[in-house]
Design a protein around this motif. Structure first.
Motif, PDB file in Angstrom:
ATOM      1  N   THR A 241       0.829  -1.209   0.000  1.00 60.20           N
ATOM      2  CA  THR A 241       0.000   0.000   0.000  1.00 60.20           C
ATOM      3  C   THR A 241       0.861   1.255   0.000  1.00 60.20           C
ATOM      4  N   GLU A 242       1.892   1.257   0.801  1.00 58.51           N
ATOM      5  CA  GLU A 242       2.798   2.405   0.834  1.00 58.51           C
ATOM      6  C   GLU A 242       3.405   2.647  -0.540  1.00 58.51           C
ATOM      7  N   ALA A 243       3.762   1.573  -1.235  1.00 63.51           N
ATOM      8  CA  ALA A 243       4.329   1.722  -2.580  1.00 63.51           C
ATOM      9  C   ALA A 243       3.293   2.302  -3.539  1.00 63.51           C
ATOM     10  N   GLN A 244       2.032   1.888  -3.406  1.00 66.50           N
ATOM     11  CA  GLN A 244       0.990   2.428  -4.273  1.00 66.50           C
ATOM     12  C   GLN A 244       0.717   3.894  -3.976  1.00 66.50           C
ATOM     13  N   ILE A 245       0.742   4.262  -2.715  1.00 63.46           N
ATOM     14  CA  ILE A 245       0.564   5.675  -2.364  1.00 63.46           C
ATOM     15  C   ILE A 245       1.716   6.508  -2.934  1.00 63.46           C
ATOM     16  N   ASP A 246       2.908   5.961  -2.875  1.00 65.12           N
ATOM     17  CA  ASP A 246       4.063   6.657  -3.456  1.00 65.12           C
ATOM     18  C   ASP A 246       3.910   6.851  -4.966  1.00 65.12           C
TER      19      ASP A 246
END
Length: 376
Positions: A241-246
Motif C-alpha cells: 500500500t505504501e508503494a501504491q501511495i508513493d
C-alpha cells in the motif's frame, strides 16, 4: 434470491476462503483464547449485537459453528449479528461453538448434530467440505453453510455471494472520491490502488467489477494492482500500500481479508482512504474508511433461520446474495461524512443509488464472469 450455481463457480468459492471466515482466527480476542468453547452472547462479547441464549420448551434448536471468534469487526461479527437478531425475534434455542483450531471444527459440528439440534450452521467457507462429509451421516438434521456451496445434499442449504456487483458500486464511490480534490488527502492524480489477498477467480471478479465501476465514472483513472499472497499478512499489505501511495494512489481498494489491516494502517498514516469488504466502520482505522461492500451476510443468516422456524426451509437450495435482490449494498457513508464534513461528495451517493436502481430493474447487469456465479 434463490439461485443455482454452476459447479465450477462453487469450487472457486470454496477455494477463495472468502475474504472472510479465514480472517476470524487472526482477529480473535484475548478473551477468546480457548478452542472449542460453547458460547452465548454476553456483555463480554465483542460481537456487534448481543442476545441471551434461549432454552427450553419445543423451540427450534439451532447451532452455529465458527472457524474463529467473534470480535473481528468483519465477517464473523456479521454472521453472528444475523443469529443474534434471530434469537431476539424468533422462538429458538441457540448455541454457538467458536474455535480457531481447525482440528475442532468437524468435531464441533458433529457434536451438535449428535446432540439433536434441528439446524446446524457452518459459519464460513471452511465448513463446506466438512458438511459434505457429515450431512449424509445425519439425515434427520438439516445443515446450512455460509459463504460456500455444498451441492447434491438433500439436507443442506448454501448461502453464497456475488462479488462483482457490490464491487462495481465500490468502484463508483472510489472513482468519485479520487477525482474530488476538495477532499483532504486527494491530489487529483487519477490513481487508485488495489491490494488483494490472492489472485483467485472470486477476487478477480471483485477487482473486475470494481474496475468497471471506476470506468463508469472516469475511464482515465489508472488502477495499480498488488497481490499480498494471503489473507492474514498485514505487514506485506502495508508495504504494498505504501508503494501504491508513493505512485500517486489516494484511494485504495482492499479485497484482502485480514491483510486489509495493513492497508488501513498505511492509509491512516498517509491520510488516504480505503474501500473494504464486510467491515464495521469503527475503531482505530475508521478515519481511513471510505466505504465497505456489505454482502448481506447478517441478512441471509437471519433469513435461513427464519425460514426454518416457519417451515419454509428448502433443503438443497443455493442462495446467492446480490445487489439486484437487495441483499448486497455499500455502507451508508455516515463514517465518510464524519471524516469529510462539508467536503463530502453528494454526487457519489447519487451515482451509487442510480447504479443500484439500474441493477434492480435489470438495465445494468454486472456478473461474476470469472468465477461463474449466476446472478441472473
Amino acid at each position: 434470491m434463490k439461485k443455482h450455481m454452476p459447479a465450477l463457480g462453487a469450487l472457486f468459492l470454496v477455494v477463495l476462503l472468502a475474504f472472510a471466515g479465514c480472517t476470524g482466527a487472526g482477529a480473535s480476542s484475548s478473551e477468546a483464547a480457548q478452542p472449542a468453547q460453547s458460547t452465548a452472547a454476553s456483555s463480554e462479547s465483542a460481537a456487534p449485537a448481543e442476545a441471551e441464549i434461549t432454552e427450553g420448551g419445543e423451540k427450534t434448536r439451532v447451532a452455529m459453528i465458527f472457524s474463529g471468534y467473534r470480535g473481528d469487526k468483519s465477517y464473523l461479527d456479521f454472521v453472528y449479528a444475523g443469529a443474534a437478531r434471530a434469537m431476539e425475534d424468533l422462538d429458538i434455542d441457540f448455541k454457538l461453538l467458536e474455535s480457531d483450531n481447525s482440528a475442532d471444527w468437524e468435531s464441533n459440528l458433529v457434536a451438535m448434530a449428535e446432540e439433536g439440534y434441528d439446524l446446524v450452521i457452518g459459519g464460513s467457507t471452511q465448513f463446506a467440505e466438512i458438511i459434505t462429509r457429515q450431512a449424509p451421516n445425519f439425515p434427520d438434521v438439516d445443515f446450512a453453510v455460509i459463504d460456500a456451496v455444498v451441492l447434491d445434499q438433500p439436507n443442506v442449504v448454501s448461502a453464497s455471494f456475488s462479488f462483482a456487483d457490490g464491487a462495481y458500486l465500490a468502484g463508483i464511490a472510489a472513482a468519485t472520491v479520487a477525482n474530488d480534490t476538495n477532499i483532504p488527502g486527494i491530489d487529483g492524480n487519477k490513481v487508485i490502488g488495489v491490494v488483494s489477498a490472492l489472485d483467485v477467480p472470486p477476487i478477480q471478479d471483485a477487482i473486475e467489477g470494481f474496475r468497471k465501476g471506476v470506468e463508469s465514472v472516469d475511464p482515465e483513472i489508472k488502477l495499480i494492482t498488488s497481490v499480498v499472497g494471503g489473507f492474514n499478512d498485514p505487514i506485506t499489505a502495508k508495504s504494498l500500500t505504501e508503494a501504491q501511495i508513493d505512485q500517486g494512489a489516494s484511494v485504495l481498494y482492499a479485497p484482502a481479508g485480514g491483510s486489509s489491516i495493513g492497508v488501513l494502517e498505511a492509509a491512516v498514516e498517509r491520510g488516504k482512504y480505503v474501500v473494504l469488504f464486510d467491515a464495521y466502520e469503527e475503531g482505530d482505522y475508521a478515519d481511513a474508511i471510505l466505504t465497505s461492500v456489505w454482502r448481506g451476510i447478517d441478512k441471509i443468516v437471519y433469513e435461513i433461520i427464519e425460514k426454518y422456524t416457519q417451515g419454509t426451509f428448502e433443503a438443497g437450495t443455493v442462495y446467492v446474495n446480490t445487489v439486484e435482490n437487495g441483499m448486497t449494498t455499500l455502507s451508508d457513508f455516515e463514517n465518510f461524512k464524519r471524516i469529510t464534513g462539508d467536503a463530502f461528495p453528494a454526487d457519489m451517493v447519487t451515482e451509487v443509488d442510480k447504479a443500484i436502481a439500474e441493477m434492480k430493474d435489470g438495465t445494468l447487469v454486472v456478473k461474476d464472469e470469472i468465477s461463474g456465479v449466476d446472478v441472473e
